[in-house]
Each structure stands twice: as C-alpha cells, then as structure tokens.
Enzyme design. Structure first.
Site, PDB file in Angstrom:
ATOM      1  N   GLU A 232       4.918  -9.949  14.923  1.00  0.00           N
ATOM      2  CA  GLU A 232       4.411 -10.570  16.143  1.00  0.00           C
ATOM      3  C   GLU A 232       4.258 -12.081  15.987  1.00  0.00           C
ATOM      4  O   GLU A 232       4.170 -12.809  16.952  1.00  0.00           O
ATOM      5  CB  GLU A 232       3.083  -9.925  16.578  1.00  0.00           C
ATOM      6  CG  GLU A 232       1.947 -10.044  15.583  1.00  0.00           C
ATOM      7  CD  GLU A 232       1.873  -8.928  14.560  1.00  0.00           C
ATOM      8  OE1 GLU A 232       0.821  -8.785  13.953  1.00  0.00           O
ATOM      9  OE2 GLU A 232       2.862  -8.207  14.351  1.00  0.00           O
TER      10      GLU A 232
ATOM     11  N   ARG B  20       0.816  -1.211   0.000  1.00  0.00           N
ATOM     12  CA  ARG B  20       0.000   0.000   0.000  1.00  0.00           C
ATOM     13  C   ARG B  20       0.851   1.264   0.000  1.00  0.00           C
ATOM     14  O   ARG B  20       0.384   2.318  -0.404  1.00  0.00           O
ATOM     15  CB  ARG B  20      -1.001  -0.040   1.154  1.00  0.00           C
ATOM     16  CG  ARG B  20      -1.971  -1.214   0.962  1.00  0.00           C
ATOM     17  CD  ARG B  20      -3.150  -1.245   1.882  1.00  0.00           C
ATOM     18  NE  ARG B  20      -2.828  -1.409   3.274  1.00  0.00           N
ATOM     19  CZ  ARG B  20      -3.722  -1.347   4.243  1.00  0.00           C
ATOM     20  NH1 ARG B  20      -4.994  -1.143   3.976  1.00  0.00           N
ATOM     21  NH2 ARG B  20      -3.361  -1.492   5.491  1.00  0.00           N
TER      22      ARG B  20
END
Length: 176
Positions: free
Chosen positions: A101, A64
């Site tokens: 994560e 993006r």
C-alpha cells in the site's frame, strides 16, 4: 467443554494499534510463541489439511512464516526453503516484486531451493492483501515447483485482493 483451538489462539495474539505506522493494527504473535503447548497445537492444526498431499517442500515467507514453516516441514517430512527479502540469501536467487500500500517490495529464493521441482506448501502468519503470498507463489512456479496449498495462522477477511489468483487451497486457523 474445551474451548475451540481458534479461540485459544486468538486470545494469545495481541493487537497493537498504529504499529509499525499509524493506521496499521499489528498482530503480535509473541504471546502464542511463548505458550509451548498451544504453539504445538497450532503447528499441528496448520499442517493437518496437507498431511496427505505428498508435500516435498515448505516455503516460509520472511520472517514470521519461518517460525511456523520449519516445524510444519518437519511434521510433513519435507524440506524447508525460505522466501526472503532482497539481499539476504547468499547464493543465486530469483526475485519477484509485489505492490504494497506504500510502495514496491520483493521476495527472493535460491534458484536451487526446490531441487528439480517440488510439491510446495507455502506458510506465513497473516494473509492480508495477498501481495506477498502471490509473489511467493510466482517464485515457486518460476523455480519449477507446484504450489499445492497455503497455510496461514490468520486471514483478515475482506482485505484479500480480488486479483490474488491462487489455484491452491488456502487454509487459515483464524479470521479477523
């Protein structure tokens, strides 16, 4: 009175719960992309803080960051260079790993993406933990460029890692 730009942008971004996996609150920018006038204002607002910084290259972070980075590069009369996921670039690359994560990922750039050097603005959509951004900064520096600034559409305050050490200013239009 006109509504502030940040409010108009925020109203065009959908929050999608549990996408792409449970616990993630995905920020869907496609309604913003569908609004030509607001998208133009957004691009100009992301560019404005760096208009006088003699930027030579804009690096857009996959994927993006490409959507915002190319028009920002055009407004700054700068070249555009993509920072991509592994295996997507066809020429000689450098790679930089970063922690997620849920594992490790990396970004790559062409070794000649910045010419002999460059005054670089890094562009992305959302700054969360900062791992991807930090990897992009390290890549730019390894290739020989200088990170002059970072421009993101939105930042999620409180998530950015305290270990994110970027000397350049970070500009964001929205704070979630």
């Amino acid at each position: 009175m006109d509504e502030p730009l940040s409010n108009r942008i925020a109203s065009c971004i959908r929050s999608v719960p549990n996408f792409p996996k449970p616990g993630i609150q995905f920020k869907d920018i496609t309604p913003l992309l569908a609004n030509a006038d607001l998208l133009g204002e957004t691009i100009r607002a992301m560019t404005a803080p760096f208009a006088n910084e003699r930027i030579t290259h804009v690096v857009g972070i996959e994927s993006r960051g490409f959507l915002f980075g190319v028009p920002i590069a055009q407004l700054l009369h700068a070249a555009f260079a993509p920072a991509r996921k592994p295996g997507k670039l066809p020429w000689k690359t450098l790679s930089e790993k970063f922690a997620l994560e849920y594992g490790i990922d990396s970004l790559e750039m062409h070794t000649d993406a910045l010419g002999n050097a460059g005054r670089v603005l890094i562009v992305d959509d959302v700054l969360a933990t900062g791992g991807t951004l930090a990897a992009a900064c390290r890549l730019v520096e390894r290739i020989g460029g200088s990170v002059i600034g970072v421009s993101v559409l939105a930042e999620i305050p409180g998530i950015r890692s305290k270990s994110l050490r970027i000397d350049a200013p970070i500009h964001s239009l929205l704070h979630y």
